[in-house]
Write a protein that holds these residues in place. Structure first.
Motif, PDB file in Angstrom:
ATOM      1  N   LEU A  15      -1.015  -3.080 -10.797  1.00 14.23           N
ATOM      2  CA  LEU A  15      -0.198  -1.873 -10.931  1.00 14.23           C
ATOM      3  C   LEU A  15       0.923  -1.822  -9.895  1.00 14.23           C
ATOM      4  O   LEU A  15       2.026  -1.349 -10.183  1.00 14.23           O
ATOM      5  N   CYS A  71      -0.331   3.829  -1.154  1.00 11.72           N
ATOM      6  CA  CYS A  71      -1.484   3.051  -1.627  1.00 11.72           C
ATOM      7  C   CYS A  71      -1.022   1.799  -2.388  1.00 11.72           C
ATOM      8  O   CYS A  71      -0.108   1.847  -3.202  1.00 11.72           O
ATOM      9  N   ARG A  72      -1.680   0.678  -2.084  1.00 12.96           N
ATOM     10  CA  ARG A  72      -1.369  -0.584  -2.771  1.00 12.96           C
ATOM     11  C   ARG A  72      -2.662  -1.270  -3.209  1.00 12.96           C
ATOM     12  O   ARG A  72      -2.773  -2.492  -3.224  1.00 12.96           O
ATOM     13  N   ALA A  73      -3.654  -0.457  -3.589  1.00 13.86           N
ATOM     14  CA  ALA A  73      -4.993  -1.007  -3.844  1.00 13.86           C
ATOM     15  C   ALA A  73      -5.101  -1.831  -5.125  1.00 13.86           C
ATOM     16  O   ALA A  73      -5.975  -2.677  -5.236  1.00 13.86           O
ATOM     17  N   VAL A 115      -1.538   8.881  -0.333  1.00 13.05           N
ATOM     18  CA  VAL A 115      -1.476   8.269  -1.671  1.00 13.05           C
ATOM     19  C   VAL A 115      -0.186   7.476  -1.835  1.00 13.05           C
ATOM     20  O   VAL A 115      -0.181   6.391  -2.427  1.00 13.05           O
ATOM     21  N   THR A 151     -10.785   2.444  -9.114  1.00 11.39           N
ATOM     22  CA  THR A 151     -10.161   2.278  -7.790  1.00 11.39           C
ATOM     23  C   THR A 151      -9.362   3.523  -7.419  1.00 11.39           C
ATOM     24  O   THR A 151      -9.320   3.930  -6.261  1.00 11.39           O
TER      25      THR A 151
HETATM   26 FE1  SF4 Z   1      -3.558   3.111  -5.342  1.00 12.20          FE
HETATM   27 FE2  SF4 Z   1      -4.220   1.876  -7.621  1.00 12.20          FE
HETATM   28 FE3  SF4 Z   1      -4.204   4.522  -7.525  1.00 12.20          FE
HETATM   29 FE4  SF4 Z   1      -1.912   3.196  -7.424  1.00 12.20          FE
HETATM   30  S1  SF4 Z   1      -3.328   3.263  -9.149  1.00 12.20           S
HETATM   31  S2  SF4 Z   1      -2.507   4.925  -6.139  1.00 12.20           S
HETATM   32  S3  SF4 Z   1      -2.464   1.376  -6.267  1.00 12.20           S
HETATM   33  S4  SF4 Z   1      -5.563   3.168  -6.358  1.00 12.20           S
END
Ligand code: SF4
Length: 230
Positions: free
Chosen positions: A19, A13-15, A10, A131
């Protein structure tokens, strides 16, 4: 262990473009009062007991709260309210949080955010919520065997939880449960009884206006503690 592995995954994460940009911009810009502190500026892992009896599901880290401290629900007014209450009911060993090395511990409880990166105006979009949902689901699955009560702080966390439950083997009743303060729903997980409790979020919007009082918050957390057998 598996939780540590999940945390590690986690944390990089840069999805969500919006954000990622916001969490990092805030971490560089900082707030004057915290100018001398490093900001975490990354996704926030779940925190607390590895085998919790009580799970507390929040919304998302605050820009200058969890996004600064790196620990979920600490470093802002909502966290101050929450930890004071957790301490009063016996789910935390201290009433306040200072920094990541302050010895604060949750007792039989774990906290997890529905969305793991700080959103502008504390409001993730539905797409960002969806996401991030697989992270929430993955952690829920790991802690479900011991969890007997789940407190949802606010409707956002409640909805994310209800969406995640079927995937971990917990049927959601129809009609779908409604969010409300101190409302509780008795469900069945593959490991036994599981009670989902609603609780108004301890945001300043609710605590300043008296919509959520200390006794109201204490009552829900004490109920969860008792259901969890902590
Ligand atoms: Fe990944 Fe988006 Fe969750 Fe941040 S908010 S951990 S970028 S999925």
């Amino acid at each position: 262990d598996e939780l540590a592995e999940l945390d590690a995954r986690v944390s990089v994460c840069r999805a969500c473009d919006r954000l990622v940009e916001w969490r990092e911009e805030v971490a560089v810009g900082k707030r004057k009062a915290f100018a001398d502190q490093p900001y975490w500026g990354r996704p926030i892992a779940g925190w607390g007991a590895a085998e919790p009896r009580v799970l507390i599901a929040g919304l998302a880290p605050a820009a200058h709260g969890g996004n600064r401290t790196g620990r979920v629900f600490t470093g802002d007014r909502s966290g101050d309210w929450l930890f004071a209450s957790l301490y009063r009911v016996g789910l935390a060993n201290k009433p306040t949080s200072e920094h990541a090395g302050d010895g604060l511990r949750l007792l039989g409880a774990r906290m997890i955010a529905a969305v793991r990166c700080a959103p502008p105006a504390n409001a993730p979009t539905p797409a960002e919520r969806d996401t991030c949902a697989p992270w929430f689901r993955a952690e829920l699955e790991l802690v479900l065997p011991t969890t007997r009560a789940i407190v949802c702080l606010g409707k956002f966390g409640f909805d994310v939880l209800l969406n995640a439950l079927p995937a971990v083997g917990v049927a959601v009743p129809k009609p779908r449960p409604k969010f409300g303060h101190a409302l509780e729903y008795r469900l069945t997980s593959p490991y036994g009884e599981l009670t989902v409790l609603g609780c108004f979020h301890p945001s300043q919007q609710n605590t300043f206006t008296g919509k959520l009082t200390e006794p109201m918050l204490d009552a829900v957390l004490a109920r969860a503690k008792s259901l969890g057998g902590v």
